[in-house]
Design a protein around this motif. Structure first.
Motif, PDB file in Angstrom:
ATOM      1  N   ILE A  78       0.844  -1.192   0.000  1.00 50.36           N
ATOM      2  CA  ILE A  78       0.000   0.000   0.000  1.00 50.36           C
ATOM      3  C   ILE A  78       0.882   1.246   0.000  1.00 50.36           C
ATOM      4  O   ILE A  78       2.063   1.179   0.340  1.00 50.36           O
ATOM      5  CB  ILE A  78      -0.971   0.017   1.209  1.00 50.36           C
ATOM      6  N   ASP A  79       0.308   2.383  -0.401  1.00 50.82           N
ATOM      7  CA  ASP A  79       1.061   3.632  -0.434  1.00 50.82           C
ATOM      8  C   ASP A  79       1.501   4.050   0.966  1.00 50.82           C
ATOM      9  O   ASP A  79       0.785   3.832   1.949  1.00 50.82           O
ATOM     10  CB  ASP A  79       0.207   4.755  -1.025  1.00 50.82           C
ATOM     11  N   HIS A  80       2.688   4.649   1.027  1.00 47.75           N
ATOM     12  CA  HIS A  80       3.208   5.232   2.257  1.00 47.75           C
ATOM     13  C   HIS A  80       3.878   6.548   1.896  1.00 47.75           C
ATOM     14  O   HIS A  80       4.054   6.872   0.720  1.00 47.75           O
ATOM     15  CB  HIS A  80       4.232   4.301   2.928  1.00 47.75           C
ATOM     16  N   GLU A  81       4.266   7.294   2.921  1.00 51.23           N
ATOM     17  CA  GLU A  81       5.046   8.505   2.711  1.00 51.23           C
ATOM     18  C   GLU A  81       6.085   8.626   3.817  1.00 51.23           C
ATOM     19  O   GLU A  81       6.021   7.919   4.831  1.00 51.23           O
ATOM     20  CB  GLU A  81       4.157   9.748   2.655  1.00 51.23           C
ATOM     21  N   PHE A  82       7.039   9.510   3.602  1.00 47.66           N
ATOM     22  CA  PHE A  82       8.111   9.754   4.561  1.00 47.66           C
ATOM     23  C   PHE A  82       8.207  11.267   4.675  1.00 47.66           C
ATOM     24  O   PHE A  82       8.658  11.936   3.746  1.00 47.66           O
ATOM     25  CB  PHE A  82       9.410   9.139   4.036  1.00 47.66           C
ATOM     26  N   TYR A  83       7.742  11.804   5.802  1.00 45.41           N
ATOM     27  CA  TYR A  83       7.684  13.248   5.987  1.00 45.41           C
ATOM     28  C   TYR A  83       8.487  13.638   7.224  1.00 45.41           C
ATOM     29  O   TYR A  83       8.308  13.066   8.295  1.00 45.41           O
ATOM     30  CB  TYR A  83       6.229  13.712   6.141  1.00 45.41           C
ATOM     31  N   LEU A  84       9.366  14.637   7.096  1.00 49.54           N
ATOM     32  CA  LEU A  84      10.244  15.085   8.177  1.00 49.54           C
ATOM     33  C   LEU A  84       9.727  16.363   8.815  1.00 49.54           C
ATOM     34  O   LEU A  84       9.257  17.263   8.113  1.00 49.54           O
ATOM     35  CB  LEU A  84      11.651  15.342   7.636  1.00 49.54           C
ATOM     36  N   GLY A  85       9.843  16.447  10.145  1.00 44.05           N
ATOM     37  CA  GLY A  85       9.489  17.675  10.852  1.00 44.05           C
ATOM     38  C   GLY A  85       9.383  17.430  12.341  1.00 44.05           C
ATOM     39  O   GLY A  85       9.387  16.291  12.794  1.00 44.05           O
ATOM     40  N   LEU A 132      10.843  14.120  13.887  1.00 41.28           N
ATOM     41  CA  LEU A 132      10.177  12.865  13.560  1.00 41.28           C
ATOM     42  C   LEU A 132      10.137  12.689  12.050  1.00 41.28           C
ATOM     43  O   LEU A 132      10.127  13.660  11.301  1.00 41.28           O
ATOM     44  CB  LEU A 132       8.732  12.867  14.082  1.00 41.28           C
ATOM     45  N   ALA A 133      10.073  11.442  11.637  1.00 40.69           N
ATOM     46  CA  ALA A 133       9.678  11.094  10.275  1.00 40.69           C
ATOM     47  C   ALA A 133       8.329  10.417  10.453  1.00 40.69           C
ATOM     48  O   ALA A 133       8.150   9.603  11.361  1.00 40.69           O
ATOM     49  CB  ALA A 133      10.680  10.131   9.645  1.00 40.69           C
ATOM     50  N   GLY A 134       7.374  10.777   9.618  1.00 44.62           N
ATOM     51  CA  GLY A 134       6.050  10.196   9.773  1.00 44.62           C
ATOM     52  C   GLY A 134       5.409   9.873   8.443  1.00 44.62           C
ATOM     53  O   GLY A 134       5.733  10.475   7.420  1.00 44.62           O
ATOM     54  N   CYS A 135       4.509   8.907   8.465  1.00 45.86           N
ATOM     55  CA  CYS A 135       3.674   8.583   7.312  1.00 45.86           C
ATOM     56  C   CYS A 135       2.266   9.053   7.652  1.00 45.86           C
ATOM     57  O   CYS A 135       1.693   8.623   8.653  1.00 45.86           O
ATOM     58  CB  CYS A 135       3.685   7.088   7.016  1.00 45.86           C
ATOM     59  N   HIS A 136       1.733   9.931   6.807  1.00 47.46           N
ATOM     60  CA  HIS A 136       0.424  10.511   7.076  1.00 47.46           C
ATOM     61  C   HIS A 136      -0.646  10.036   6.103  1.00 47.46           C
ATOM     62  O   HIS A 136      -1.675  10.701   5.956  1.00 47.46           O
ATOM     63  CB  HIS A 136       0.528  12.042   7.101  1.00 47.46           C
ATOM     64  N   VAL A 137      -0.426   8.889   5.462  1.00 48.31           N
ATOM     65  CA  VAL A 137      -1.513   8.266   4.726  1.00 48.31           C
ATOM     66  C   VAL A 137      -2.581   7.967   5.777  1.00 48.31           C
ATOM     67  O   VAL A 137      -2.252   7.611   6.921  1.00 48.31           O
ATOM     68  CB  VAL A 137      -1.028   6.987   4.004  1.00 48.31           C
ATOM     69  N   ALA A 138      -3.842   8.126   5.428  1.00 51.16           N
ATOM     70  CA  ALA A 138      -4.940   8.032   6.397  1.00 51.16           C
ATOM     71  C   ALA A 138      -4.770   6.871   7.377  1.00 51.16           C
ATOM     72  O   ALA A 138      -4.679   5.718   6.975  1.00 51.16           O
ATOM     73  CB  ALA A 138      -6.275   7.905   5.672  1.00 51.16           C
ATOM     74  N   GLY A 139      -4.678   7.219   8.673  1.00 52.58           N
ATOM     75  CA  GLY A 139      -4.607   6.245   9.758  1.00 52.58           C
ATOM     76  C   GLY A 139      -3.217   5.730  10.071  1.00 52.58           C
ATOM     77  O   GLY A 139      -3.020   5.076  11.099  1.00 52.58           O
ATOM     78  N   HIS A 140      -2.225   6.001   9.235  1.00 51.79           N
ATOM     79  CA  HIS A 140      -0.896   5.437   9.447  1.00 51.79           C
ATOM     80  C   HIS A 140      -0.154   6.098  10.607  1.00 51.79           C
ATOM     81  O   HIS A 140       0.398   5.409  11.463  1.00 51.79           O
ATOM     82  CB  HIS A 140      -0.065   5.526   8.167  1.00 51.79           C
ATOM     83  N   TYR A 141      -0.130   7.428  10.645  1.00 51.56           N
ATOM     84  CA  TYR A 141       0.597   8.127  11.712  1.00 51.56           C
ATOM     85  C   TYR A 141      -0.018   7.805  13.072  1.00 51.56           C
ATOM     86  O   TYR A 141       0.687   7.480  14.024  1.00 51.56           O
ATOM     87  CB  TYR A 141       0.592   9.633  11.439  1.00 51.56           C
ATOM     88  N   GLY A 142      -1.328   7.856  13.144  1.00 53.82           N
ATOM     89  CA  GLY A 142      -2.026   7.511  14.380  1.00 53.82           C
ATOM     90  C   GLY A 142      -1.821   6.063  14.781  1.00 53.82           C
ATOM     91  O   GLY A 142      -1.873   5.719  15.960  1.00 53.82           O
ATOM     92  N   GLY A 143      -1.538   5.207  13.795  1.00 56.83           N
ATOM     93  CA  GLY A 143      -1.275   3.793  14.054  1.00 56.83           C
ATOM     94  C   GLY A 143       0.169   3.525  14.450  1.00 56.83           C
ATOM     95  O   GLY A 143       0.557   2.373  14.640  1.00 56.83           O
ATOM     96  N   GLY A 144       0.975   4.592  14.547  1.00 54.87           N
ATOM     97  CA  GLY A 144       2.353   4.432  15.024  1.00 54.87           C
ATOM     98  C   GLY A 144       3.414   4.471  13.941  1.00 54.87           C
ATOM     99  O   GLY A 144       4.579   4.175  14.205  1.00 54.87           O
ATOM    100  N   MET A 145       3.058   4.849  12.719  1.00 51.37           N
ATOM    101  CA  MET A 145       4.042   4.844  11.634  1.00 51.37           C
ATOM    102  C   MET A 145       4.859   6.122  11.678  1.00 51.37           C
ATOM    103  O   MET A 145       4.595   7.103  10.985  1.00 51.37           O
ATOM    104  CB  MET A 145       3.367   4.661  10.283  1.00 51.37           C
ATOM    105  N   LYS A 146       5.881   6.082  12.535  1.00 49.38           N
ATOM    106  CA  LYS A 146       6.782   7.220  12.719  1.00 49.38           C
ATOM    107  C   LYS A 146       8.121   6.741  13.243  1.00 49.38           C
ATOM    108  O   LYS A 146       8.227   5.634  13.769  1.00 49.38           O
ATOM    109  CB  LYS A 146       6.165   8.265  13.630  1.00 49.38           C
ATOM    110  N   ALA A 147       9.115   7.588  13.094  1.00 48.36           N
ATOM    111  CA  ALA A 147      10.456   7.296  13.611  1.00 48.36           C
ATOM    112  C   ALA A 147      10.987   8.555  14.284  1.00 48.36           C
ATOM    113  O   ALA A 147      10.724   9.661  13.819  1.00 48.36           O
ATOM    114  CB  ALA A 147      11.387   6.858  12.486  1.00 48.36           C
ATOM    115  N   GLU A 148      11.721   8.372  15.363  1.00 50.21           N
ATOM    116  CA  GLU A 148      12.329   9.489  16.079  1.00 50.21           C
ATOM    117  C   GLU A 148      13.678   9.808  15.452  1.00 50.21           C
ATOM    118  O   GLU A 148      14.464   8.897  15.165  1.00 50.21           O
ATOM    119  CB  GLU A 148      12.521   9.141  17.543  1.00 50.21           C
TER     120      GLU A 148
END
Length: 153
Positions: A78-85, A132-148
């Motif tokens: 499935i699609d993912h993203e990698f977003y920094l901030g 953080l790096a995060g994936c903000h595809v619907a429900g992914h970030y809230g589901g824990g898809m992030k890195a410190e």
């Protein structure tokens, strides 16, 4: 202890010292999940995005003021993203994603990564801090898809 045994131990010690390099020039080792190549002018991380809503590695340490290249592979279907901030930027991007229906293009802080695709994002963190790096595809970030990401001096 017999003399022959002491001589054998001395030879082993000399060989071990010779094989170690002794000059302190060996590359640092890292955790198996964090593939890092670092030099004074560049840092590189191999990052995997998974359908289990995980980023691997889950934490990274990078230097401030040095370009960091994230080699990001979507290992899922499935699609993912990698977003920094920082935390605020992640929250703002989450709202943008919800209102726009998803990330349709790459930008300086983030990339969309299709299933099976590998893309690179090079970014320079201006100052030390917690990011953080995060994936903000619907429900992914809230589901824990992030890195410190810890940025050091």
């Amino acid at each position: 202890m017999p003399l022959a045994r002491l001589a054998l131990l001395a030879v082993i010690a000399v060989l071990a010292a010779a094989c170690s390099g002794g000059g302190g020039t060996a590359a640092p080792t890292t955790a198996p999940s964090a593939s890092i190549e670092a030099s004074p002018t560049a840092t590189r991380f191999e990052v995997r995005l998974t359908d289990a809503l995980r980023m691997e590695p889950a934490s990274m340490t990078v230097p401030a003021g040095v370009p960091v290249t994230f080699v990001v592979t979507n290992a899922g279907t499935i699609d993912h993203e990698f977003y920094l901030g920082d935390v605020d930027a992640q929250a703002e991007h989450e709202q943008e994603m919800m209102s726009s229906g998803g990330m349709k293009h790459d930008e300086p802080e983030g990339i969309a990564v299709a299933p099976g695709q590998t893309k690179e994002l090079t970014y320079t963190f201006a100052e030390p801090g917690a990011f953080l790096a995060g994936c903000h595809v619907a429900g992914h970030y809230g589901g824990g898809m992030k890195a410190e990401i810890t940025v050091t001096e």
